[in-house]
Each structure stands twice: as C-alpha cells, then as structure tokens.
Design a protein around this motif. Structure first.
Motif, PDB file in Angstrom:
ATOM      1  N   UNK A  95      26.036   2.042 -30.551  1.00  0.00           N
ATOM      2  CA  UNK A  95      25.575   2.679 -29.303  1.00  0.00           C
ATOM      3  C   UNK A  95      24.366   3.592 -29.488  1.00  0.00           C
ATOM      4  N   UNK A  96      24.208   4.167 -30.696  1.00  0.00           N
ATOM      5  CA  UNK A  96      23.101   5.109 -30.914  1.00  0.00           C
ATOM      6  C   UNK A  96      21.771   4.405 -31.195  1.00  0.00           C
ATOM      7  N   UNK A  97      21.812   3.119 -31.486  1.00  0.00           N
ATOM      8  CA  UNK A  97      20.573   2.397 -31.785  1.00  0.00           C
ATOM      9  C   UNK A  97      19.654   2.364 -30.569  1.00  0.00           C
ATOM     10  N   UNK A  98      18.365   2.318 -30.838  1.00  0.00           N
ATOM     11  CA  UNK A  98      17.395   2.153 -29.759  1.00  0.00           C
ATOM     12  C   UNK A  98      17.481   0.729 -29.214  1.00  0.00           C
ATOM     13  N   UNK A  99      17.152   0.605 -27.920  1.00  0.00           N
ATOM     14  CA  UNK A  99      17.171  -0.730 -27.319  1.00  0.00           C
ATOM     15  C   UNK A  99      16.156  -1.623 -28.022  1.00  0.00           C
ATOM     16  N   UNK A 100      14.952  -1.081 -28.196  1.00  0.00           N
ATOM     17  CA  UNK A 100      13.898  -1.818 -28.898  1.00  0.00           C
ATOM     18  C   UNK A 100      13.485  -1.007 -30.130  1.00  0.00           C
ATOM     19  N   UNK A 101      13.496  -1.600 -31.315  1.00  0.00           N
ATOM     20  CA  UNK A 101      13.759  -3.026 -31.543  1.00  0.00           C
ATOM     21  C   UNK A 101      15.213  -3.330 -31.917  1.00  0.00           C
ATOM     22  N   UNK A 102      16.043  -2.297 -32.176  1.00  0.00           N
ATOM     23  CA  UNK A 102      17.332  -2.518 -32.837  1.00  0.00           C
ATOM     24  C   UNK A 102      18.270  -3.425 -32.044  1.00  0.00           C
ATOM     25  N   UNK A 103      18.651  -2.969 -30.847  1.00  0.00           N
ATOM     26  CA  UNK A 103      19.600  -3.762 -30.067  1.00  0.00           C
ATOM     27  C   UNK A 103      19.006  -5.104 -29.659  1.00  0.00           C
ATOM     28  N   UNK A 104      17.731  -5.077 -29.262  1.00  0.00           N
ATOM     29  CA  UNK A 104      17.094  -6.312 -28.791  1.00  0.00           C
ATOM     30  C   UNK A 104      17.057  -7.367 -29.891  1.00  0.00           C
ATOM     31  N   UNK A 105      16.700  -6.963 -31.092  1.00  0.00           N
ATOM     32  CA  UNK A 105      16.624  -7.924 -32.199  1.00  0.00           C
ATOM     33  C   UNK A 105      18.003  -8.479 -32.539  1.00  0.00           C
ATOM     34  N   UNK A 106      19.014  -7.616 -32.510  1.00  0.00           N
ATOM     35  CA  UNK A 106      20.362  -8.083 -32.812  1.00  0.00           C
ATOM     36  C   UNK A 106      20.851  -9.068 -31.757  1.00  0.00           C
ATOM     37  N   UNK A 107      20.625  -8.733 -30.487  1.00  0.00           N
ATOM     38  CA  UNK A 107      21.114  -9.589 -29.396  1.00  0.00           C
ATOM     39  C   UNK A 107      20.394 -10.939 -29.402  1.00  0.00           C
ATOM     40  N   UNK A 108      19.098 -10.929 -29.679  1.00  0.00           N
ATOM     41  CA  UNK A 108      18.373 -12.209 -29.760  1.00  0.00           C
ATOM     42  C   UNK A 108      18.901 -13.057 -30.915  1.00  0.00           C
ATOM     43  N   UNK A 109      19.149 -12.414 -32.051  1.00  0.00           N
ATOM     44  CA  UNK A 109      19.684 -13.168 -33.188  1.00  0.00           C
ATOM     45  C   UNK A 109      21.065 -13.723 -32.860  1.00  0.00           C
TER      46      UNK A 109
END
Length: 646
Positions: A95-109
């Motif tokens: 939850x503490x990760x930034x949307x970009x790039x952390x969450x976005x990169x994980x969700x795309x992968x």
C-alpha cells in the motif's frame, strides 16, 4: 451487492484495506490506486466495476466474490508464492508504494505480461496444448469449481471451444448442469449463449429444459448484453426480455427539413457495413460507453482533495494490440464525440442491430447519423487513412468547428422518441439520466480543494527554493505554445504528445516529431519562477471552479482566458526543446488542456447552438480540463525542483 464486503478483504494487487473496485475477468477486488492502473490497461486486460456505485447482475457479482474468496488471485501471482521469489527480490506491491512506477509496473507484469502465472511445459504444438486445456474446461464447468476453470482460461483454454466428440461447447455443459456461476465466468471470457450444438440447441434451450429458469433468463440477458448496455446508457431502462421485447431504441425523428447528402451517405455507409465490421464498431462503442460510465463513477467517488496525484481518469480507450492501428485510432476518436453526437451513434447502432437480427431490408427512414460519424465509418469500411493522423485531437480545429456546427444544426431538427414496443422516451427522461452522470455540487466543492492542497505544497517548495538560493539567470525562451504561430505539423505532434503524456507517460515516448533534428536544451528555469506561475494558474482555476459551483456559466470564458495566459507564461519559462521527456510531456498536457478548456468554455456562449441543458455536460468537461492543467503544473514544479536541487 449480494453481500457486504468484509473488512478483512484487501486489494489483490497491493494488499491495501477495503478495496472498492472489482476486476471482473480476473476475479479480484482492488483499491482505487490499483484500479487507476487497471483502467489504463483497457478492458481486454481488466474489466473493472465499482462494487457499490455500479449496477451488478447479482450472479455476476456472486461469481467474482466466489473467485476472490477461493484464492483466484493466486492464479495471477503463482510464482510469487514460491519462497525462491523472495530470494530473487521479486515481490508484489504494497500500500505504501507509489502508483508510478511501483504499482503500475507490478500490475502490468501481473495481468498484461502474465509474468507470475504458472507456465505449462513447452510443447512443439501450442494448438494441441490449447485443445487439451479447452477439453479440460469442457469437463470442469459441470462442477462448481470456478477457480479451476479460471486457471484453465488463464492458460489459454477457449470459452467457445466446440468439442468434436461431444458436439457442444462448455456453455452448453454448464447450462445443462445448472451451473449459473460457471456460465457467468464463461460469458466474461466470450462464450456465446446463442451457439448451437450438434443437435441445433443453444445453452438457453438446455437451461430451460433442465428447469434452470434463472439461468435461462440470465443467458438471454447475456446474449443481448451489448444492445442492452447501449440502451441503458441512453434512457436508463433495459428491454423486457421475459415478454419477448429485446430492444429499446430511442430513435431520432426527423422534422420536415431535408437532411444533407453527406448525412444520408453516412447513414447508408453504416448500414452497408458487413456484419463483421458492424459488430466490431458496435463492440468499440460498447467499450466507449463503459469508459464514460466508469469515468463518471471514478470522478464521483475519489477523494478530490488529493486528486492531483499519479492517478487520473482515462481520457480515451487504451490501445488493444490485437486490433489494427486504424481500428485503435477509430476507437480513440470516439472520446471526441460530445453527448449528442455520441447518443446519435448509439441510437443508429441499436437501430441497425435490430434490423440485422430480424433480417429486415434497409429502410428508407430519414434517421440520420451525425456528419461527424463519417470519420469512424471510414475506419471500419476499409478506406485508406493517413497513418500519421493523430489518435486523439484535444485541440479544436477549423474542421472540428464545421463538423460540430453541422451536427448541432442537424440535432435541432430532431426530437427523441422511442421504439413502439416501449413507452415514449422523453427529452426530460433522457437528460435526467445524462445529468445523473455529471458531477454533483459536492464534487465541485471537493475539486476546489485540489487547488488549496496544491497551493500548500507550492508554498513549502517555495520556502525550500529560497533557502537553497540556487537560482540561475534564465535566458529568453523560445518555447512557443500559441496555436496561431504553429504550422499544422507542429500542432499534430502536440496532439500526439498529449495522448502519450496522459496514458503512456512511463513509456519514455520517442523524440518530438515537430523538430527531430533540434538539439535538446539542458536549461531549466528557476524553481521560484515556476512556483510563481503555478500559483497564478491555480488561483485562476479556483475562480473557475467557484464559478462552476455557483452556476455562473458566463464567467467560464474570462476565467479560461486568464488560465490560458497563465499557462502560456509558464510554458514560456521552459526551452522549446527540453532535454527531459517528462518535461516535454507535462508541457504538452499543460498547453493542450488549456486549449481544450477554452474550446469547452466557448460552448456556453448564448449564441452557441444546442439545448441549454448541455451546460451540465460542459461543466463536467471544464472541471476535467482544469484538473489536467493543475496536474501538469504540479508535475513541472516537482521536476524543476528536483533538477535544480541536483
């Protein structure tokens, strides 16, 4: 909802508490931030619905809940559950990760690349593997084990697989067994309730034959899902399938004035499309309806005091790599249709869908497709098109003005009526439904907090900049952002730039097309100068939002002009060819949003054609433009501060 979400439920992607969205085809619940990434991927990757503010067929929601509660998320994160993944440093977002790039990169992968899904052993013939998986799916759907079927579908099993020995599809099997949740899952993955088996029977026939009446009724709804969704978008009602009514069509009734030849040709072209191309166009319009309705829910449910962040609305349909470039361009152009133009397209598709299903010949009706539709029809009739044409034009051109004027003139010649099989759809009903999607006064009040929040951040940054006293002399800038001084090529590249900046900012887009050989400039303006101009922009935006809140629509144009001047002055601080891709994309978003804001505000002029109730729809667009400007300004402040501190 069929049941209230338990407080123990967490986001499938970052484990944040109280997820409020669902990814229907992935069988997961997700939080707001992760949902913003899902939406940017497109419906072909993730189909999102709000759990409370979107209408749900009860069994569809039950299907998603069952998958979530039975560990569907482990299908998409299979390899992350292996202890070896911790050693290799691979982990899911938190939850503490930034949307970009952390969450976005994980969700795309996770969903786009399927990087963590369990892989089958490689075989020489992939088709044999798909066939084997589909046969397993065929036999599994007779049980209630949803997660097994989802796993097979994730590996490549085909929902419409026709079993050569059994002579039917998985949906026939699920329907005969009365497995309504399996039928929902298969339908989400494209299973067709109208498919006939070797005996000529459909899944609906087997459901009725087995006494599964709820399933039979639901399968009929699924069969007409596309046209039902389009009709509901226009008039807030769906056909009564139980009583044999399968279409509701609010039709455009023409007045005594003749239609133009171009308008007649556009209608004729739509009718002359092959069934395949017509189905493609209908599916694209369905996706655009979904985008618009989800955008309305998204804006109405966000905490707008922190809206100027990395999450945003999706301004047009994301690219589907399985489609041709011309089809993707046509899909994205749908976002440019105003409410009346888009309603006309939806109505004509509904009318022609009914005609095609009933096998009726082309009618001599004077019903009209707005002139602007000819662009979309060209996309789907195979006519040649310049591949360099921008996908999304956020700047009004002379041609757009002419088209809009023609469309508005045509609209004044029409009134809303309805299909005779249903009661009349009045203009009042139509506008009530449309206005329900528009931001409420509370939303406008919340949006005003965006500027207060941004102003606070700017003051903090200004103090830091003053302490650093790291200000360099800024040379006279030649960054030109006025539309009158640009040639068409420059304007086109700006339009493309806006598309890249609003959807694929992390892609590291290529060099600017306007001056490919120009050397990028390393010069950055001082942080204090950028903050000063941003404060001016946010002050003017606050005035605009206050005018929207107080329904002072005559203030829109002067406010938009002041915002445009402030934006022009801020853009002028930067060199024409900044070295940073992020600066270029932020500048494009800033200036193109300011142009679009002016264009939207001009629609409030007394002499502007169109019904007065349209002002609510204009206000929604005005607020969105203001948000985009504020977001771009904040990005520029952040980038400049970082660069000057290095």
């Amino acid at each position: 909802m069929s049941k209230r979400l338990r407080s123990s439920e967490v986001c499938a992607d970052c484990s944040g508490p109280d997820p409020s969205w669902a990814s229907v085809n992935r069988g997961t619940f997700i939080c707001d931030e992760c949902c913003s990434v899902h939406r940017s991927l497109g419906r072909h990757i993730s189909q999102v619905r709000h759990l409370k503010h979107t209408p749900w067929p009860p069994t569809l929601l039950q299907m998603v809940e069952t998958l979530y509660n039975n560990g569907a998320n482990s299908i998409w994160e299979h390899s992350l559950l292996d202890p070896a993944s911790l050693i290799s440093g691979r982990r899911k977002a938190n939850p503490q990760d930034k949307v970009h790039p952390n969450k976005a990169e994980f969700i795309r992968a996770k969903y786009q690349m399927l990087a963590f899904v369990h892989r089958l052993p490689c075989r020489d013939d992939d088709s044999v593997t798909a066939k084997d998986l589909s046969k397993q799916l065929h036999s599994s759907v007779r049980t209630g084990n949803l997660e097994t079927c989802l796993r097979l579908l994730s590996l490549g099993a085909q929902a419409n697989f026709f079993h050569p020995e059994k002579g039917n599809t998985p949906l026939h099997v699920a329907s005969k067994a009365g497995q309504i949740l399996q039928a929902e899952l298969l339908a989400v993955y494209g299973a067709d309730p109208g498919t006939q088996d070797a005996s000529g029977k459909t899944p609906v026939d087997y459901a009725r034959q087995g006494g599964h009446h709820e399933l039979a009724e639901r399968l009929v709804e699924i069969q007409y899902e596309l046209t039902d969704r389009l009709a509901f978008y226009l008039c807030g009602r769906k056909p009564d399938h139980k009583n044999g009514q399968h279409f509701i069509i609010p039709q455009m009734a023409d007045s005594s004035l003749d239609l133009s030849e171009l308008a007649k040709a556009a209608k004729k072209k739509l009718q002359s499309l092959s069934n395949h191309l017509f189905e493609e166009l209908a599916m694209d319009v369905y996706d655009e309806v979904d985008r618009r309705e989800t955008d309305a829910v998204w804006l109405a449910t966000q905490n707008h005091s922190t809206l100027v962040t990395e999450t945003t609305v999706v301004p047009f349909l994301p690219v589907n790599p399985e489609y041709s470039s011309t089809r993707n361009q046509g899909r994205q152009k749908l976002a440019r249709f105003n409410a009346h133009e888009f309603a006309t397209l939806v109505i004509d598709i509904l009318s022609d869908a009914k005609r095609r299903q009933q096998g009726s010949p082309l009618s001599s009706s004077k019903d009209n497709v707005e002139l602007i539709l000819k662009t979309i029809n060209k996309q789907h009739s195979g006519e040649s098109q310049d591949n360099d044409q921008p996908d999304y034009d956020s700047v009004a051109s002379d041609e757009d003005t002419d088209l809009e004027a023609t469309a508005s003139q045509a609209h004044r010649q029409k009134s809303l009526d309805s299909d005779l099989s249903d009661g009349p759809v009045t203009v009042q009903e139509f506008m009530e439904v449309k206005n329900a999607l528009v931001a409420s006064e509370a939303k406008i009040q919340q949006l005003m907090k965006v500027n207060n929040n941004l102003s606070d951040e700017l003051r903090i940054m200004q103090k830091k900049a003053s302490r650093l006293e790291k200000q360099n002399s800024t040379p006279e800038s030649d960054y030109d952002n006025t539309p009158n001084d640009r040639d068409p090529d420059d304007l086109g590249s700006s339009r493309k730039g806006r598309q890249r900046s609003t959807v694929w900012q992390s892609d590291g887009s290529g060099p600017d097309a306007a001056e490919p050989h120009a050397a990028p400039s390393p010069v950055f303006p001082s942080t204090e100068d950028v903050i000063r101009k941003t404060e001016q922009i946010t002050k003017n935006i606050q005035e605009l939002l206050r005018a929207a809140q107080e329904n002072k629509h005559d203030s829109y144009i002067p406010c938009s002009e002041r915002i445009h001047v402030a934006v022009t002055e801020m853009a002028a601080l930067f060199p024409k060819k900044p070295r940073s891709d992020m600066v270029r994309t932020s500048l494009r978003l800033l200036t193109s949003s300011a142009y679009r804001l002016q264009s939207e505000c001009k629609k409030t002029l007394p002499g502007n054609p169109g019904p007065p109730t349209d002002i609510q729809l204009v206000t929604q667009q005005v607020i969105q433009c203001a948000y985009d400007i504020a977001k771009a300004a904040k990005q520029l402040v952040t980038i400049t501060t970082k660069e000057n501190n290095n």
